[in-house]
Scaffold this active site. Sequence first.
Site, PDB file in Angstrom:
ATOM      1  N   SER A 233       9.600 -26.752  14.502  1.00 43.03           N
ATOM      2  CA  SER A 233      10.605 -26.451  14.400  1.00 43.03           C
ATOM      3  C   SER A 233      10.829 -24.926  13.380  1.00 43.03           C
ATOM      4  O   SER A 233       9.761 -25.898  12.491  1.00 43.03           O
ATOM      5  CB  SER A 233      12.250 -26.915  14.139  1.00 43.03           C
ATOM      6  N   SER A 271       9.218 -26.998  20.504  1.00 41.91           N
ATOM      7  CA  SER A 271      10.121 -26.296  18.928  1.00 41.91           C
ATOM      8  C   SER A 271      10.882 -26.343  19.182  1.00 41.91           C
ATOM      9  O   SER A 271      11.084 -24.743  20.170  1.00 41.91           O
ATOM     10  CB  SER A 271       8.686 -25.466  18.735  1.00 41.91           C
ATOM     11  N   ASP A 273      13.171 -23.468  17.488  1.00 44.28           N
ATOM     12  CA  ASP A 273      12.746 -21.923  16.691  1.00 44.28           C
ATOM     13  C   ASP A 273      14.524 -20.842  16.851  1.00 44.28           C
ATOM     14  O   ASP A 273      14.385 -20.288  17.322  1.00 44.28           O
ATOM     15  CB  ASP A 273      11.616 -20.983  17.330  1.00 44.28           C
TER      16      ASP A 273
END
Length: 348
Positions: A233, A271, A273
């Site tokens: 992340s 992930s 983000d």
Amino acid sequence: MSSASPSPSRSNGLVCGSMEPGPANTIADVAGVTVGHVTLNEGDLRTGFTALLPHQGNLFREKVPAAVEVINGFGKSAGLIQVDELGTLETPVLLTNTFGVGTGANALIKRAIADNPEIGRSTGTVNPVVMECNDGYLSDIQAMALTEANAISALEAASPKFEQGSVGAGTGMSAFGFKGGIGSASRVFTLDGRTFTLGALVLANFGKPGDLVLPDGRRPHHKDLKKVEERGSVIILLATDVPLESRQLKRVARRAGAGLARLGAYYGNGSGDIALAFSTAYRLPHFTESDFIARDILHEDKIDLLFQAAAETTQEAVLNAMIASPAMRGRGRNKRPSLADWLTEQGK
């Protein structure tokens, strides 16, 4: 010639973009912004809190305009829904590991109540903002070792001068198979004859090993890097002193994704983000006798400067986080090599 302090990336000859960095080349080049860390680095623990304060006043009473852009939503942050709905930030921002979010939220709530006893009584509640990445590869995340006192200590340590690399929330983070962490960068530019600043602070814990692309086109590789799926992340905090409304701030936050893409990231399924942007140009009072708020707003035709600054600072901040982080072993003898060591071996 730039008079900015050399960042870890620039000290290694890696320059991101063409805009001029600020004096310290960190998010604290935006006046009033401070950052503090608490680090736990012992035994199987590689974790911590990083705190960012947008200004030094009472943030609940004097909110700042803000916006969130969820680039990929695989995350467990707190407070983002209200920021997105109301367009304001009313607590400092805490960065930490995934299982420290609740602890950080409690600390922010208690701190806000101590400064504003009317919260939850004669006025509404408070929206704590805590954002996270998973440091479980290098740290025993199941220990849930972080405390509210740790969070408060990070807030109290906040200063215009702060460390980058494997500190605070960045202690146990990884990026592109290398050691990740906390990084920062800034850009200065001119509007109407006045100098303005945009700065980024990142918690870098993302990227598929082998995918990293440096500004000079090189693709670092290390014998310890294994081709695995993207599971990390990255949190990007963007601060500016340009007067922007929340809609414009969301547009700026979205361009952080361009900085990630320049590094070789594609926002993998696993992930988280997330970018949060805020402006220190004006404050929004919690208590007011007026029905209207007067404020200057940037003309939309001039916003490209901020888009470019958001992309450049995000890219550079991630590289700074990686280069400032030495190689580390953690839980179970897991290891992350250092990008700085790779650059040294390559003669930079």
